[in-house]
Each structure stands twice: as structure tokens, then as C-alpha cells.
Design a protein around this motif. Structure first.
Motif, PDB file in Angstrom:
ATOM      1  N   GLY A   1       0.544  -1.265   0.386  1.00 55.51           N
ATOM      2  CA  GLY A   1      -0.338  -0.129  -0.129  1.00 55.51           C
ATOM      3  C   GLY A   1       1.097   1.284   0.121  1.00 55.51           C
ATOM      4  O   GLY A   1      -0.051   1.952  -0.304  1.00 55.51           O
ATOM      5  N   GLU A   2       2.406   1.390   0.562  1.00 53.73           N
ATOM      6  CA  GLU A   2       3.125   2.479   0.838  1.00 53.73           C
ATOM      7  C   GLU A   2       3.593   2.912  -0.186  1.00 53.73           C
ATOM      8  O   GLU A   2       4.914   3.799  -0.087  1.00 53.73           O
ATOM      9  N   TRP A   3       4.188   1.984  -1.515  1.00 54.41           N
ATOM     10  CA  TRP A   3       5.627   1.519  -2.123  1.00 54.41           C
ATOM     11  C   TRP A   3       5.111   0.915  -3.790  1.00 54.41           C
ATOM     12  O   TRP A   3       4.827   1.296  -4.787  1.00 54.41           O
ATOM     13  N   MET A   4       4.456  -0.567  -3.566  1.00 54.91           N
ATOM     14  CA  MET A   4       4.261  -1.392  -4.550  1.00 54.91           C
ATOM     15  C   MET A   4       3.055  -0.058  -5.867  1.00 54.91           C
ATOM     16  O   MET A   4       2.966  -0.693  -6.693  1.00 54.91           O
ATOM     17  N   VAL A   5       1.962  -0.515  -4.750  1.00 57.66           N
ATOM     18  CA  VAL A   5       1.062   0.033  -5.075  1.00 57.66           C
ATOM     19  C   VAL A   5       1.217   1.384  -6.512  1.00 57.66           C
ATOM     20  O   VAL A   5       0.716   1.699  -7.705  1.00 57.66           O
ATOM     21  N   PHE A   6       1.782   2.306  -5.573  1.00 58.33           N
ATOM     22  CA  PHE A   6       2.869   3.381  -6.211  1.00 58.33           C
ATOM     23  C   PHE A   6       3.579   3.306  -7.956  1.00 58.33           C
ATOM     24  O   PHE A   6       3.169   3.432  -8.234  1.00 58.33           O
ATOM     25  N   ARG A   7       3.648   2.209  -7.219  1.00 63.83           N
ATOM     26  CA  ARG A   7       5.052   2.069  -8.281  1.00 63.83           C
ATOM     27  C   ARG A   7       4.650   1.242 -10.157  1.00 63.83           C
ATOM     28  O   ARG A   7       4.397   1.812 -11.000  1.00 63.83           O
ATOM     29  N   GLN A   8       3.410   0.559  -9.353  1.00 65.81           N
ATOM     30  CA  GLN A   8       2.332  -0.492 -10.620  1.00 65.81           C
ATOM     31  C   GLN A   8       1.396   0.618 -11.069  1.00 65.81           C
ATOM     32  O   GLN A   8       1.370   0.165 -12.378  1.00 65.81           O
ATOM     33  N   ALA A   9       1.208   1.460 -10.578  1.00 65.56           N
ATOM     34  CA  ALA A   9       0.682   2.615 -11.026  1.00 65.56           C
ATOM     35  C   ALA A   9       1.175   3.659 -12.235  1.00 65.56           C
ATOM     36  O   ALA A   9       0.703   3.955 -13.203  1.00 65.56           O
TER      37      ALA A   9
ATOM     38  N   SER B   1      -2.851  15.449  -6.881  1.00 63.21           N
ATOM     39  CA  SER B   1      -3.077  15.918  -5.415  1.00 63.21           C
ATOM     40  C   SER B   1      -4.334  14.851  -4.463  1.00 63.21           C
ATOM     41  O   SER B   1      -5.067  15.278  -5.760  1.00 63.21           O
ATOM     42  N   MET B   2      -3.413  13.966  -3.339  1.00 61.52           N
ATOM     43  CA  MET B   2      -4.985  13.255  -3.458  1.00 61.52           C
ATOM     44  C   MET B   2      -6.098  14.012  -2.169  1.00 61.52           C
ATOM     45  O   MET B   2      -7.278  13.837  -2.480  1.00 61.52           O
TER      46      MET B   2
ATOM     47  N   PRO C   1      -2.823   6.512  -7.703  1.00 61.73           N
ATOM     48  CA  PRO C   1      -3.686   5.821  -6.540  1.00 61.73           C
ATOM     49  C   PRO C   1      -4.678   5.861  -6.323  1.00 61.73           C
ATOM     50  O   PRO C   1      -4.884   7.577  -6.020  1.00 61.73           O
ATOM     51  N   ASP C   2      -5.039   4.894  -5.825  1.00 57.29           N
ATOM     52  CA  ASP C   2      -6.884   6.124  -4.967  1.00 57.29           C
ATOM     53  C   ASP C   2      -6.215   6.034  -3.312  1.00 57.29           C
ATOM     54  O   ASP C   2      -6.680   4.637  -2.891  1.00 57.29           O
ATOM     55  N   GLN C   3      -6.039   6.459  -3.223  1.00 63.70           N
ATOM     56  CA  GLN C   3      -5.490   7.095  -1.600  1.00 63.70           C
ATOM     57  C   GLN C   3      -6.342   6.795  -0.550  1.00 63.70           C
ATOM     58  O   GLN C   3      -6.206   5.927   0.451  1.00 63.70           O
ATOM     59  N   LEU C   4      -7.909   7.102  -0.405  1.00 63.11           N
ATOM     60  CA  LEU C   4      -9.222   6.388   0.636  1.00 63.11           C
ATOM     61  C   LEU C   4      -9.333   5.505   0.131  1.00 63.11           C
ATOM     62  O   LEU C   4      -9.005   4.170   1.806  1.00 63.11           O
ATOM     63  N   ARG C   5      -9.219   5.131  -1.126  1.00 63.22           N
ATOM     64  CA  ARG C   5      -9.251   2.927  -0.892  1.00 63.22           C
ATOM     65  C   ARG C   5      -7.414   2.865  -0.219  1.00 63.22           C
ATOM     66  O   ARG C   5      -8.393   1.528  -0.004  1.00 63.22           O
ATOM     67  N   ILE C   6      -7.150   3.353  -0.252  1.00 63.82           N
ATOM     68  CA  ILE C   6      -5.218   2.681   0.776  1.00 63.82           C
ATOM     69  C   ILE C   6      -5.885   2.332   1.987  1.00 63.82           C
ATOM     70  O   ILE C   6      -5.780   1.312   2.526  1.00 63.82           O
ATOM     71  N   PHE C   7      -6.192   3.767   2.429  1.00 57.66           N
ATOM     72  CA  PHE C   7      -6.806   4.050   4.038  1.00 57.66           C
ATOM     73  C   PHE C   7      -7.590   2.901   3.759  1.00 57.66           C
ATOM     74  O   PHE C   7      -8.333   2.062   5.316  1.00 57.66           O
ATOM     75  N   MET C   8      -9.117   2.336   3.168  1.00 58.26           N
ATOM     76  CA  MET C   8     -10.105   1.652   3.106  1.00 58.26           C
ATOM     77  C   MET C   8      -9.769   0.308   3.328  1.00 58.26           C
ATOM     78  O   MET C   8     -10.472  -0.922   4.631  1.00 58.26           O
TER      79      MET C   8
END
Length: 492
Positions: free
Chosen positions: A30-38, A349-350, A377-384
Motif C-alpha cells: 500500500g505504501e510503495w508497490m501500488v504507486f510503482r505499479q500505477a 494531489s489526493m 492510486p486511490d489513497q482513500l481506498r488504501i486507507f479503507m
């Protein structure tokens, strides 16, 4: 009974260890891979020109970043703690996304399409706040020696129309350099950034730079038609990109296309304190006829929008500039109607009202300019997901303890029933009366000390003891997950 207790404790320990590993993997994703993949899922194509050592090629790969609008004191009417939280997480989101973008995309040019700060127009010159926010911006989006960075102003940076103050404009321009410029690209294409926010000002000196760039610009002639070429396809023709912070004027209710994320399907004209949603129709027409772009990139709206503008010859191409500012040039020839596709770039920005921030890139190829929309990435979804995982962690640990509690009660009842049957059997086979109480055995341990062991089991755990046990399990997971999350925030 003792073997079951050992097995139950082993299962509980393995469950705690399993959740520790799961949280490390989840946080890393959630803190690294999802940004890399996006970013990786929207890579720029390979360069078409071969770069030789010591030879500088013209830019081919251009990235557009719109409305980072870093959160500051003027952003929201929120409590200090909530505002601090918003600043920290929105900064972390943009810093991480931009670092992945530079590392994987390796663009030649990054164009910042205005609204770099949220309250840039509000800070006073004698206040350290604006200088601190500028330094903060460059920490999130550091300048690169091997890459061209272009900036244009937004209404949050300098205001708009009669709200623009000259000293605010000058301060912004000193920090970010020329806000209107012509940038040659590979394969004879051209990028033209125009500070259209400054063009709305009533101050001649604020408008001066943008007017000079437009006055000196000579649009390439239109490509020959197939009829002129005897039915053959025309060869590749140089194309032009125009950058404007505020979107160009369009008819009311013009649809923005299927990739828009908001419920409102169009950008409508509206005016308010230091903003307007679209440029005036006259200024938009002047820009189109003067520049004659193939593509237009804008920002301000925070959501994606794609529209097509149709414009004619250059009859009013110089109407915005006073005669004394126009250099001698041949008159523009009226041409047939042309079209330009405008892309409103999503916010980076998120914290600007959209669930999916984004950016765009353009690849300059011999055949033309190829644009691409990219989502972050959808940051709100990551928090959820973190919230769901946290709830599942607590539920499974609680269920495991409840299961152990029920199994303990079950085995205790079986053992007591067995003891009772054994005692009844022994009583019926012996003439001597035997006490009905549980038997007590005396054993000698290795140290020579005597211990007494009751045949009855230990008392049933209370609900308070059960709650403490679950809390201890959660704490054992948290002592690994929380430090790793802090590591992700600080290092990734």
C-alpha cells in the motif's frame, strides 16, 4: 489436557506471527508497490531517436503535472490537527508519486500547469510563510539537472483578473522562472506555454511576458490536403501544443468524455473569489487562432476533461496585443477551419476533491504528438483496505481466543465427567467409604520438594481475562506493524 493447552497456545502464536507478516506485506504494497505499479502501468514509449554521447537531442517525452496545490494555512477551515494531517499525507502522496514518475518514466520535460500552491496569492511579502511553502514545493518536486522543468501560474498562485497584484506576480516569477515560453521538441514539434492567468490581468506589466511570446510566435502553415497531393497521404507535419492553466471556453454543457471521474459531466463557466472556470470566449478564440495548436493542455478543474475546439483563420489572432507591441510580420493568411483537442489534466494531489488523481504525458514521434492519460492510486481506498485489514485482524484474534475458551470449557466438562464416573466406579467396588471430593496426589519433584495436584481443572477464564488476552495479541501484532508503517512513511 496439557497437550491440548500446548496446541492451543501454539495456534495462537502462529496466528499472531501470521498477522505480523501479513501487515508487513500489506503496508509494503500500500505504501510503495501500488504507486510503482500505477506508474509502471502507464509508461512512456521508448525514445525514437538514438542518443549519442555528447549530443543533445530535442525533447521527446513530456509529462504534464497539474494543480499540486500544496495544502497550507489558507486551504481549509479545519482544526489544526486535521489540517496538519492533510498536509502530511497529501505531501507524502505527491512526493512518492513524483519520485516513482521520475524514476520510471524518465521524462525530458515536466510541465507544471499552474496552481502549484493553494494559498500562494494570500501570503504577504514580509511573511516567511510564502518562502517556506516555496521550499516545501521544491522538496516535493525537486529540480533535476538533466531535465527541463517549465512552470505557469494558476489563480491560486497569483490570483486572477483584477485580483492579481503585481508584487505577487513578480514574486512567483522570480521563484519559478519564465511563465510563458516556446520549447522546441523532437521531430520539429513545438510546446508553447502561455501564462493565460496573467493575460486576464488589467496590469500591462503582468501581461507583458505572455503577450511578447504570443507576438513573436509564428504558427506553422497547415499541412497540405490530399487533393493538393494528388490523392496521396500527406507526409508527417510539425504539430504544436498549447499550455493554459485555465481551460479554454466552450459551449455550455459540452461533455468531457467517459474518463471524467466527477458526477458533473462538463466544465461550466462560473466566477467567484479569485477564480473563473473557463477563459473568456474572446481570449480563447484569440489563443486558438494565434497559436493554431493541435493539442491544448489545461488544469484548474482537478478532473479530466477532453473536448475538441474548432477554429478558423487568423482574422483576430492579434487582437489582444496593442499595435506598438507587435513586431513587423507578414499578415496571417486565412485558412480553413482546424480542430484542436483540449485535455484538462487531473490534479496530482489526493486532497483536491477527486478520488483518483492523475497526470498526462505526450510522446513526440515522427508521425505526430501522442497523448496519454495516466491515473494515480486511490489513497482513500488504501486507507479503507487498512481499516478492513485492521478489523479482520481483531476479529480473527478474538475468534481464536473465543474458540480456545470454548474448547477449554468443553475439555474441562469431559474431564470432570470422567473423574466423576471413575470415582463412582471405585466407590461401588470397594467396601470402604471413599470421599466424593477430587483426589489429591503427592509428588516429589527433582528438587526433593513435595507438590500437590488437584484432579480438578483450573477455573474457567473470565471475560476480563479473555479481553486482556485479545488485547495482548493485538499489541504483539502492532509492535511490528506500526514501526514498519513509520519506516514506510519516512523511507519509501
Amino acid at each position: 489436557m496439557s497437550s491440548w493447552l500446548f496446541s492451543s497456545k501454539l495456534i495462537q502464536r502462529r496466528l499472531v506471527v501470521g498477522w505480523r507478516v501479513a501487515w508487513v506485506l500489506l503496508l509494503f504494497f500500500g505504501e510503495w508497490m501500488v504507486f510503482r505499479q500505477a506508474i509502471r502501468g502507464c509508461l512512456l514509449p521508448a525514445r525514437t531517436a538514438i542518443r549519442s554521447p555528447g549530443h543533445v537531442e530535442k525533447a521527446e517525452r513530456i509529462v504534464f503535472v497539474a494543480d499540486p496545490q500544496i495544502t497550507d494555512f489558507y486551504s481549509y477551515d479545519r482544526s489544526p490537527m486535521l489540517l496538519w494531517w492533510t498536509e502530511v499525507y497529501s505531501d507524502m502522496y505527491m512526493r512518492r508519486s513524483y519520485a516513482h514518475l521520475l524514476r520510471q518514466q524518465r521524462p525530458d520535460i515536466v510541465v507544471f500547469v499552474g496552481d502549484l500552491m493553494d494559498g500562494g496569492r494570500e501570503w504577504k511579502d514580509d511573511d516567511d510563510g510564502w518562502h517556506d511553502e516555496m521550499q516545501r514545493f521544491f522538496r516535493l518536486f525537486p529540480r533535476q539537472a538533466n531535465m527541463i522543468q517549465l512552470y505557469t501560474s494558476g489563480n491560486h498562485d497569483i490570483g486572477i483578473s483584477t485580483g492579481i497584484q503585481r508584487h505577487v506576480y513578480d514574486r512567483f516569477r522570480r521563484a519559478f522562472g519564465p511563465l510563458s515560453a516556446v520549447q522546441p521538441l523532437a521531430h520539429n514539434h513545438t510546446l508553447l506555454t502561455v501564462d493565460t492567468v496573467a493575460l486576464t490581468s488589467t496590469d500591462d506589466l503582468v501581461r507583458l511576458e505572455a503577450e511578447k511570446v504570443l507576438a513573436q510566435w509564428v504558427a506553422p502553415p497547415p499541412p497540405p490536403s490530399r487533393a493538393m497531393l494528388g490523392g496521396r497521404d500527406p507526409p508527417p507535419h510539425p504539430q504544436t501544443m498549447l499550455v493554459s492553466h485555465v481551460p479554454l471556453h466552450r459551449p455550455e454543457l459540452t461533455d468531457c468524455g467517459p474518463f471524467r471521474k466527477q458526477s458533473r459531466a462538463s466544465i461550466y463557466q462560473h466566477f467567484g473569489y479569485q477564480y473563473q472556470n473557463l477563459l473568456d470566449a474572446s481570449l480563447s478564440s484569440t489563443l486558438l487562432n494565434r497559436v493554431q495548436p493541435n493539442l491544448v493542455f489545461s488544469g484548474d478543474d482537478h478532473d479530466f476533461c477532453q473536448v475538441t475546439h474548432t477554429y478558423g483563420g487568423g482574422s483576430d489572432a492579434t487582437s489582444m496585443m496593442r499595435p506598438q507591441q507587435q513586431p513587423p510580420q507578414p499578415p496571417l493568411q486565412r485558412s480553413k477551419q482546424r480542430q484542436a483537442t483540449e485535455f484538462t489534466v487531473p490534479t496530482f494531489s489526493m486532497a483536491q476533491g477527486v478520488r483518483r488523481p492523475g497526470y498526462m504525458w505526450v510522446h513526440a514521434t515522427p508521425e505526430g504528438l501522442v497523448p496519454q492519460l495516466c491515473w494515480l492510486p486511490d489513497q482513500l481506498r488504501i486507507f479503507m483496505v487498512y481499516g478492513w485489514a485492521g478489523a479482520l485482524t481483531m476479529l480473527t484474534l478474538l475468534a481464536s481466543r473465543l474458540w480456545s475458551h470454548e474448547r477449554f470449557t468443553h475439555f474441562q466438562a469431559i474431564r470432570m465427567d470422567r473423574i466423576k464416573r471413575d470415582e463412582e466406579a471405585m466407590s461401588s467396588s470397594s467396601t470402604a467409604p471413599r470421599p466424593s471430593s477430587p483426589s489429591i496426589s503427592i509428588q516429589i519433584n527433582t528438587n526433593g520438594l513435595t507438590t500437590t495436584t488437584s484432579s480438578a481443572n483450573s477455573p474457567r477464564p473470565s471475560l476480563q481475562e479473555l479481553a486482556l488476552a485479545v488485547g495482548k495479541d493485538i499489541l504483539q501484532v502492532a509492535v511490528v506493524a506500526i514501526p514498519f508503517y513509520l519506516f514506510c512513511i519516512l523511507a519509501l
